[in-house]
Design an enzyme around this catalytic site. Sequence first.
Site, PDB file in Angstrom:
ATOM      1  N   SER A  18       0.834  -1.209   0.000  1.00 29.05           N
ATOM      2  CA  SER A  18       0.000   0.000   0.000  1.00 29.05           C
ATOM      3  C   SER A  18       0.870   1.262   0.000  1.00 29.05           C
ATOM      4  O   SER A  18       0.487   2.282  -0.599  1.00 29.05           O
ATOM      5  CB  SER A  18      -0.980   0.007   1.176  1.00 29.05           C
ATOM      6  OG  SER A  18      -0.322   0.250   2.389  1.00 29.05           O
ATOM      7  N   ASN A  19       2.029   1.209   0.638  1.00 24.20           N
ATOM      8  CA  ASN A  19       2.938   2.369   0.558  1.00 24.20           C
ATOM      9  C   ASN A  19       3.477   2.535  -0.858  1.00 24.20           C
ATOM     10  O   ASN A  19       3.599   3.657  -1.356  1.00 24.20           O
ATOM     11  CB  ASN A  19       4.078   2.233   1.572  1.00 24.20           C
ATOM     12  CG  ASN A  19       3.679   2.739   2.939  1.00 24.20           C
ATOM     13  OD1 ASN A  19       3.521   3.939   3.146  1.00 24.20           O
ATOM     14  ND2 ASN A  19       3.465   1.815   3.878  1.00 24.20           N
ATOM     15  N   ARG A 107      13.116  -7.746   5.350  1.00 28.89           N
ATOM     16  CA  ARG A 107      14.457  -8.315   5.480  1.00 28.89           C
ATOM     17  C   ARG A 107      15.368  -7.251   6.087  1.00 28.89           C
ATOM     18  O   ARG A 107      15.174  -6.059   5.850  1.00 28.89           O
ATOM     19  CB  ARG A 107      15.021  -8.709   4.105  1.00 28.89           C
ATOM     20  CG  ARG A 107      14.396  -9.931   3.491  1.00 28.89           C
ATOM     21  CD  ARG A 107      15.104 -10.280   2.188  1.00 28.89           C
ATOM     22  NE  ARG A 107      16.512 -10.612   2.391  1.00 28.89           N
ATOM     23  CZ  ARG A 107      16.958 -11.826   2.717  1.00 28.89           C
ATOM     24  NH1 ARG A 107      16.128 -12.820   2.859  1.00 28.89           N
ATOM     25  NH2 ARG A 107      18.262 -12.031   2.884  1.00 28.89           N
ATOM     26  N   ASN A 123      13.448   4.069   4.799  1.00 23.36           N
ATOM     27  CA  ASN A 123      12.510   3.055   5.287  1.00 23.36           C
ATOM     28  C   ASN A 123      11.341   3.770   5.952  1.00 23.36           C
ATOM     29  O   ASN A 123      11.480   4.881   6.447  1.00 23.36           O
ATOM     30  CB  ASN A 123      13.208   2.154   6.316  1.00 23.36           C
ATOM     31  CG  ASN A 123      12.279   1.050   6.821  1.00 23.36           C
ATOM     32  OD1 ASN A 123      11.549   0.439   6.044  1.00 23.36           O
ATOM     33  ND2 ASN A 123      12.292   0.809   8.134  1.00 23.36           N
ATOM     34  N   HIS A 125       8.479   3.093   8.990  1.00 22.63           N
ATOM     35  CA  HIS A 125       8.248   2.216  10.145  1.00 22.63           C
ATOM     36  C   HIS A 125       7.001   2.714  10.881  1.00 22.63           C
ATOM     37  O   HIS A 125       6.864   3.918  11.121  1.00 22.63           O
ATOM     38  CB  HIS A 125       9.476   2.257  11.058  1.00 22.63           C
ATOM     39  CG  HIS A 125       9.345   1.357  12.241  1.00 22.63           C
ATOM     40  ND1 HIS A 125       9.496  -0.012  12.155  1.00 22.63           N
ATOM     41  CD2 HIS A 125       9.039   1.617  13.538  1.00 22.63           C
ATOM     42  CE1 HIS A 125       9.306  -0.547  13.344  1.00 22.63           C
ATOM     43  NE2 HIS A 125       9.024   0.415  14.197  1.00 22.63           N
ATOM     44  N   THR A 157      20.465   2.806   8.319  1.00 19.23           N
ATOM     45  CA  THR A 157      21.852   2.598   8.734  1.00 19.23           C
ATOM     46  C   THR A 157      21.942   1.168   9.274  1.00 19.23           C
ATOM     47  O   THR A 157      20.944   0.441   9.272  1.00 19.23           O
ATOM     48  CB  THR A 157      22.249   3.620   9.821  1.00 19.23           C
ATOM     49  OG1 THR A 157      21.287   3.528  10.881  1.00 19.23           O
ATOM     50  CG2 THR A 157      22.294   5.040   9.281  1.00 19.23           C
ATOM     51  N   GLU A 190       1.200   7.173   6.928  1.00 19.50           N
ATOM     52  CA  GLU A 190       2.355   6.641   6.178  1.00 19.50           C
ATOM     53  C   GLU A 190       2.249   7.043   4.713  1.00 19.50           C
ATOM     54  O   GLU A 190       3.222   7.461   4.084  1.00 19.50           O
ATOM     55  CB  GLU A 190       2.399   5.107   6.282  1.00 19.50           C
ATOM     56  CG  GLU A 190       2.702   4.577   7.670  1.00 19.50           C
ATOM     57  CD  GLU A 190       2.894   3.063   7.678  1.00 19.50           C
ATOM     58  OE1 GLU A 190       3.449   2.504   6.723  1.00 19.50           O
ATOM     59  OE2 GLU A 190       2.473   2.432   8.673  1.00 19.50           O
TER      60      GLU A 190
HETATM   61  C1  GAR Z   1       3.643  -0.663   6.788  1.00 19.43           C
HETATM   62  O1  GAR Z   1       2.822  -0.390   7.887  1.00 19.43           O
HETATM   63  C2  GAR Z   1       5.086  -0.344   7.111  1.00 19.43           C
HETATM   64  O2  GAR Z   1       5.236   0.765   7.922  1.00 19.43           O
HETATM   65  C3  GAR Z   1       5.495  -1.599   7.837  1.00 19.43           C
HETATM   66  O3  GAR Z   1       4.908  -2.648   7.095  1.00 19.43           O
HETATM   67  C4  GAR Z   1       3.705  -2.166   6.512  1.00 19.43           C
HETATM   68  C5  GAR Z   1       3.765  -2.462   5.047  1.00 19.43           C
HETATM   69  O4  GAR Z   1       2.538  -2.163   4.449  1.00 19.43           O
HETATM   70  N1  GAR Z   1       6.913  -1.735   7.876  1.00 19.43           N
HETATM   71  C6  GAR Z   1       7.560  -2.262   8.909  1.00 19.43           C
HETATM   72  O5  GAR Z   1       7.014  -2.708   9.887  1.00 19.43           O
HETATM   73  C7  GAR Z   1       9.070  -2.270   8.777  1.00 19.43           C
HETATM   74  N2  GAR Z   1       9.679  -2.550  10.014  1.00 19.43           N
HETATM   75  P1  GAR Z   1       2.417  -2.035   2.876  1.00 19.43           P
HETATM   76  O6  GAR Z   1       3.024  -3.311   2.270  1.00 19.43           O
HETATM   77  O7  GAR Z   1       0.949  -1.975   2.630  1.00 19.43           O
HETATM   78  O8  GAR Z   1       3.148  -0.794   2.449  1.00 19.43           O
END
Ligand code: GAR
Length: 218
Positions: A18-19, A107, A123, A125, A157, A190
Site C-alpha cells: 500500500s505504501n 528483510r 525506510n 516504520h 543505517t 504513512e
Molecule cells: C507498513 O505499515 C510499514 O510501515 C510496515 O509494514 C507495513 C507495510 O505495508 N513496515 C515495517 O514494519 C518495517 N519494520 P504495505 O506493504 O501496505 O506498504
Amino acid sequence: MRGAGSLRIAVLASGRGSNLQAIIDAIEAGTLDATLALVLSNKSDAPALERARKHGAPAVFLDAKPFSTKSSDPKEKQAAREAYDRTVLDVLKQHDIGLVVLAGYMRIVTTVLINAYPNRIMNIHPSLLPSFPGLEVQQKALDWGVKVAGCTVHFVTEGVDEGPIILQAAVPVLDGDTAETLAARILVEEHKIYPRAIQFHAEGRLHVEGRRVRIDDR
Ligand code: GAR
C-alpha cells in the site's frame, strides 16, 4: 508528467504494497517528481509486484531461498544476508537506481547495500521511533499504553530502525483500539509522509547532520 522525474527510485517490498501504491499515485498525480524504475520483492506472490506491473514498472522477484542457511551461527546468517544483498545490488545497478525505498520490506538490509547507497536508502516504520523498533509495533504501543502513536520515515543505517529521522506523523490512540484499527490509522499517515520524504530527496532538500536531517526551505 507521469513518472518522468529524473530521480530513479527502486521500491523493495515484501507484501501488500500500500505504501508502494501511495508512491505510484503521487507519481501519477505529479506531486512526486520521480520515476519508479524498479520494484523488487523477496516474495513471488507479493501484491506489490502486481502494482508495479500495472504502473508499467519493472517488477523483479528475487528468491532468498538459494541464499538462506540453516545454521544458527550469527556470522553465517549475516554472510547469507550479504550474499543476497550482493544480488540485490546487481539488480539495482542494472536499473541505474538513485534512491532505494523500503516499503514493508521484511528483510534486514546489510552494509552491502548501505555502503553502496549512503543516505540513499529510506525506510518507513509504523511507530514514532525510537519508540517501538522491530515487529508488531502497533500491538507493542497498545500494550505500553501510549496515548500517541504514529510513523517514521528514516534513512537506513546498520542499526535496525535507528537511522536519522526524515519525517514523522502522529495519530491518537483511542480507547477501543485494537492493533488493526491503530495500524489502519497510522497507515493513512504513512501514505502521506513517504511520498513527501521522497519528494524532498528529489528536490535535494535533505541534509544529514549527525543524527539530524535538516530539510531546506524551498
Ligand atoms: C507498513 O505499515 C510499514 O510501515 C510496515 O509494514 C507495513 C507495510 O505495508 N513496515 C515495517 O514494519 C518495517 N519494520 P504495505 O506493504 O501496505 O506498504
